[in-house]
Design a protein around this motif. Structure first.
Motif, mmCIF file in Angstrom:
data_model
loop_
_atom_site.group_PDB
_atom_site.id
_atom_site.type_symbol
_atom_site.label_atom_id
_atom_site.label_comp_id
_atom_site.label_asym_id
_atom_site.label_seq_id
_atom_site.Cartn_x
_atom_site.Cartn_y
_atom_site.Cartn_z
ATOM 1 N N GLN A 63 -34.192 -38.872 19.275
ATOM 2 C CA GLN A 63 -33.095 -38.739 20.236
ATOM 3 C C GLN A 63 -31.842 -39.451 19.758
ATOM 4 O O GLN A 63 -31.877 -40.592 19.314
ATOM 5 N N TYR A 64 -30.732 -38.745 19.842
ATOM 6 C CA TYR A 64 -29.408 -39.290 19.554
ATOM 7 C C TYR A 64 -28.854 -39.902 20.840
ATOM 8 O O TYR A 64 -29.002 -39.326 21.922
ATOM 9 N N ALA A 65 -28.226 -41.081 20.737
ATOM 10 C CA ALA A 65 -27.622 -41.728 21.901
ATOM 11 C C ALA A 65 -26.252 -42.277 21.533
ATOM 12 O O ALA A 65 -26.090 -42.899 20.486
ATOM 13 N N CYS A 66 -25.285 -42.027 22.410
ATOM 14 C CA CYS A 66 -23.930 -42.551 22.221
ATOM 15 C C CYS A 66 -23.534 -43.332 23.469
ATOM 16 O O CYS A 66 -23.541 -42.789 24.581
ATOM 17 N N TYR A 67 -23.227 -44.614 23.273
ATOM 18 C CA TYR A 67 -22.773 -45.467 24.370
ATOM 19 C C TYR A 67 -21.261 -45.648 24.245
ATOM 20 O O TYR A 67 -20.770 -46.159 23.241
ATOM 21 N N SER A 68 -20.528 -45.218 25.258
ATOM 22 C CA SER A 68 -19.079 -45.427 25.282
ATOM 23 C C SER A 68 -18.800 -46.829 25.810
ATOM 24 O O SER A 68 -19.681 -47.468 26.405
ATOM 25 N N PRO A 69 -17.579 -47.352 25.612
ATOM 26 C CA PRO A 69 -17.262 -48.694 26.116
ATOM 27 C C PRO A 69 -17.572 -48.823 27.611
ATOM 28 O O PRO A 69 -17.194 -47.975 28.411
ATOM 29 N N GLY A 70 -18.304 -49.872 27.952
ATOM 30 C CA GLY A 70 -18.663 -50.122 29.337
ATOM 31 C C GLY A 70 -20.031 -49.612 29.729
ATOM 32 O O GLY A 70 -20.578 -50.014 30.768
ATOM 33 N N SER A 71 -20.643 -48.727 28.934
ATOM 34 C CA SER A 71 -21.958 -48.182 29.284
ATOM 35 C C SER A 71 -23.068 -49.107 28.833
ATOM 36 O O SER A 71 -22.919 -49.891 27.900
ATOM 37 N N ARG A 72 -24.213 -48.969 29.484
ATOM 38 C CA ARG A 72 -25.354 -49.840 29.214
ATOM 39 C C ARG A 72 -26.637 -49.113 29.584
ATOM 40 O O ARG A 72 -26.614 -47.982 30.085
ATOM 41 N N PRO B 195 -19.692 -53.071 15.350
ATOM 42 C CA PRO B 195 -19.918 -52.907 16.790
ATOM 43 C C PRO B 195 -19.475 -54.132 17.588
ATOM 44 O O PRO B 195 -19.545 -55.261 17.112
ATOM 45 N N ARG B 196 -19.024 -53.878 18.791
ATOM 46 C CA ARG B 196 -18.678 -54.946 19.731
ATOM 47 C C ARG B 196 -19.511 -54.743 20.983
ATOM 48 O O ARG B 196 -19.443 -53.695 21.628
ATOM 49 N N GLY B 197 -20.311 -55.740 21.301
ATOM 50 C CA GLY B 197 -21.211 -55.617 22.433
ATOM 51 C C GLY B 197 -22.344 -54.655 22.123
ATOM 52 O O GLY B 197 -22.618 -54.326 20.973
ATOM 53 N N GLY B 198 -23.020 -54.177 23.160
ATOM 54 C CA GLY B 198 -24.087 -53.192 22.988
ATOM 55 C C GLY B 198 -25.325 -53.718 22.294
ATOM 56 O O GLY B 198 -26.101 -52.943 21.732
ATOM 57 N N GLN B 199 -25.565 -55.042 22.354
ATOM 58 C CA GLN B 199 -26.757 -55.589 21.700
ATOM 59 C C GLN B 199 -28.025 -55.101 22.395
ATOM 60 O O GLN B 199 -28.044 -54.834 23.601
ATOM 61 N N LEU B 200 -29.087 -54.989 21.614
ATOM 62 C CA LEU B 200 -30.409 -54.694 22.156
ATOM 63 C C LEU B 200 -31.029 -56.030 22.549
ATOM 64 O O LEU B 200 -31.318 -56.863 21.698
ATOM 65 N N ARG B 201 -31.204 -56.242 23.836
ATOM 66 C CA ARG B 201 -31.780 -57.506 24.314
ATOM 67 C C ARG B 201 -33.283 -57.337 24.500
ATOM 68 O O ARG B 201 -33.737 -56.428 25.209
ATOM 69 N N VAL B 202 -34.058 -58.200 23.878
ATOM 70 C CA VAL B 202 -35.520 -58.148 23.945
ATOM 71 C C VAL B 202 -36.021 -59.320 24.784
ATOM 72 O O VAL B 202 -35.591 -60.464 24.600
ATOM 73 N N TYR B 203 -36.943 -58.997 25.700
ATOM 74 C CA TYR B 203 -37.524 -60.007 26.573
ATOM 75 C C TYR B 203 -38.954 -60.336 26.140
ATOM 76 O O TYR B 203 -39.573 -59.588 25.384
ATOM 77 N N GLY B 204 -39.453 -61.437 26.654
ATOM 78 C CA GLY B 204 -40.833 -61.804 26.393
ATOM 79 C C GLY B 204 -41.788 -60.867 27.110
ATOM 80 O O GLY B 204 -41.379 -60.023 27.913
ATOM 81 N N VAL C 213 -30.143 -52.426 26.830
ATOM 82 C CA VAL C 213 -28.930 -52.333 26.018
ATOM 83 C C VAL C 213 -27.804 -52.956 26.823
ATOM 84 O O VAL C 213 -27.481 -52.489 27.927
ATOM 85 N N LEU C 214 -27.215 -54.019 26.305
ATOM 86 C CA LEU C 214 -26.127 -54.708 26.993
ATOM 87 C C LEU C 214 -24.866 -53.838 26.977
ATOM 88 O O LEU C 214 -24.728 -52.954 26.131
ATOM 89 N N PRO C 215 -23.937 -54.059 27.917
ATOM 90 C CA PRO C 215 -22.716 -53.257 27.965
ATOM 91 C C PRO C 215 -22.001 -53.231 26.622
ATOM 92 O O PRO C 215 -21.796 -54.281 25.992
ATOM 93 N N SER C 216 -21.645 -52.039 26.193
ATOM 94 C CA SER C 216 -20.972 -51.886 24.904
ATOM 95 C C SER C 216 -19.466 -52.038 25.069
ATOM 96 O O SER C 216 -18.898 -51.646 26.096
ATOM 97 N N GLU C 217 -18.821 -52.611 24.080
ATOM 98 C CA GLU C 217 -17.367 -52.757 24.098
ATOM 99 C C GLU C 217 -16.698 -51.794 23.131
ATOM 100 O O GLU C 217 -15.478 -51.752 23.027
ATOM 101 N N SER C 218 -17.491 -51.038 22.416
ATOM 102 C CA SER C 218 -16.985 -50.027 21.484
ATOM 103 C C SER C 218 -17.966 -48.859 21.486
ATOM 104 O O SER C 218 -19.064 -48.970 22.031
#
Length: 321
Positions: free
Chosen positions: A135-144, A181-190, A221-226
């Motif tokens: 699957q292809y995914a595109c996050y625009s600024p502000g999306s999460r 990239p600015r923002g949009g990090q993949l956050r991993v939890y325990g 996926v944290l909010p992306s800035e780009s």
């Protein structure tokens, strides 16, 4: 020979130690692998294909799971990316050569590497019992995409067999092509009792491949800035699948040590080292390696020879040539 930049033998991108980590249930060690500088020779081509898909309107708002009518539900405040399933027909029709080559290599990484060389058939399924969904995914600024887990019981879009409904996502592979990239990090939890603890924030930088257990790892996926692109491969198989007893009995109680703060990664950072598994049950204490020299010149069978060598080795990560 650098495994991270190697592109002709995808099965040795993952080391024995990393493969063993994927066998964890998540209680002691997070079943997560982060590799840098992967497939850099085609990263720019993949990035161009991702941009073309956005420009040509080939993607649509993402859906999640299924509602009572069997259709996906949508909520941009929960998941705001645009997506498209990557199929051979799509790549051929729109000449997405970079994506088509990535699909080929990613599938080899799973089939020849994880299933063959590392013996993770219990995780990724038998050859006749495995489905692959790209699957292809595109996050625009502000999306999460808010916190979630990837496994669900609905059949994948690429599945046509009658038993598809019984298959579940077992493994997730995410590949990034973003230059700065600015923002949009993949956050991993325990996992388990530690599911509210942030273990790691992973920047979606060019050439980074993230592999984790679809049925165990909680992430968002944290909010992306780009504008942010990602290509996800889900490997689905029929449960229940359990690891060999030697892997189940391994316990790494210090795996959450020093994870109280977020591991903020910047472009170019090397991922934090996995726990030292050397000497654990089922793994040899000997760390010796073997060097193999192959004399050849325009030998058409060279690739098959090398593939066979690594696939036959008990610990292919210790073989170099």
């Amino acid at each position: 020979m650098n495994g991270d930049t190697l592109y002709c033998m995808e099965h040795i991108l993952i080391t024995d130690q990393e493969a063993l980590a994927l066998s964890s249930s998540g209680e002691d060690v997070i079943p997560l692998i982060v590799k840098n500088n992967v497939f850099l020779d085609i990263a720019d081509d993949i990035s161009l294909d991702c941009k073309r898909m956005l420009e040509e309107g080939l993607c649509s708002p993402a859906g999640m799971g299924s509602n009572t009518k069997g259709t996906a539900w949508k909520n941009e405040s929960v998941r705001g990316d645009l997506t498209q399933w990557i199929t051979p027909e799509l790549c051929a029709e729109h000449r997405l050569d970079g994506l088509r080559e990535y699909v080929r290599r990613a599938m080899r990484l799973v089939t020849v590497g994880l299933r063959g060389a590392h013996g993770l058939e219990w995780l990724v399924g038998r050859k006749s019992d495995t489905d692959y969904s790209f699957q292809y995914a595109c996050y625009s600024p502000g999306s999460r995409y808010t916190r979630h887990i990837d496994t669900h019981t609905a059949p994948s879009s690429s599945t046509s067999s009658a038993s598809a409904a019984s298959k579940q996502r077992r493994l997730t592979l995410i590949y990034y092509t973003n230059q700065d990239p600015r923002g949009g990090q993949l956050r991993v939890y325990g996992c388990g009792v530690a599911q509210d603890m942030v273990v790691r924030d992973i920047a979606p930088v060019k050439g980074r491949l993230v592999v984790f257990r679809s049925d165990v790892v909680l992430h968002e996926v944290l909010p992306s800035e780009s504008t942010r692109f990602a290509i996800t491969l889900w490997v689905s198989a029929t449960p229940p699948l359990v690891p060999p007893s030697a892997l189940v009995e391994n316990r790494y109680s210090d795996s959450y040590r020093d994870c109280g703060s977020v591991d903020q990664e910047r472009p170019g950072d090397e991922p934090a080292a996995l726990p030292d598994l050397e000497g654990a049950q089922g793994m040899p204490r000997d760390t010796g390696t073997i060097f193999c020299a192959v004399a050849c010149y325009r030998d058409s069978e060279l690739a098959n020879t090398l593939i066979s060598m690594y696939a036959s080795a008990a610990y292919p990560g210790r073989v170099s040539c």
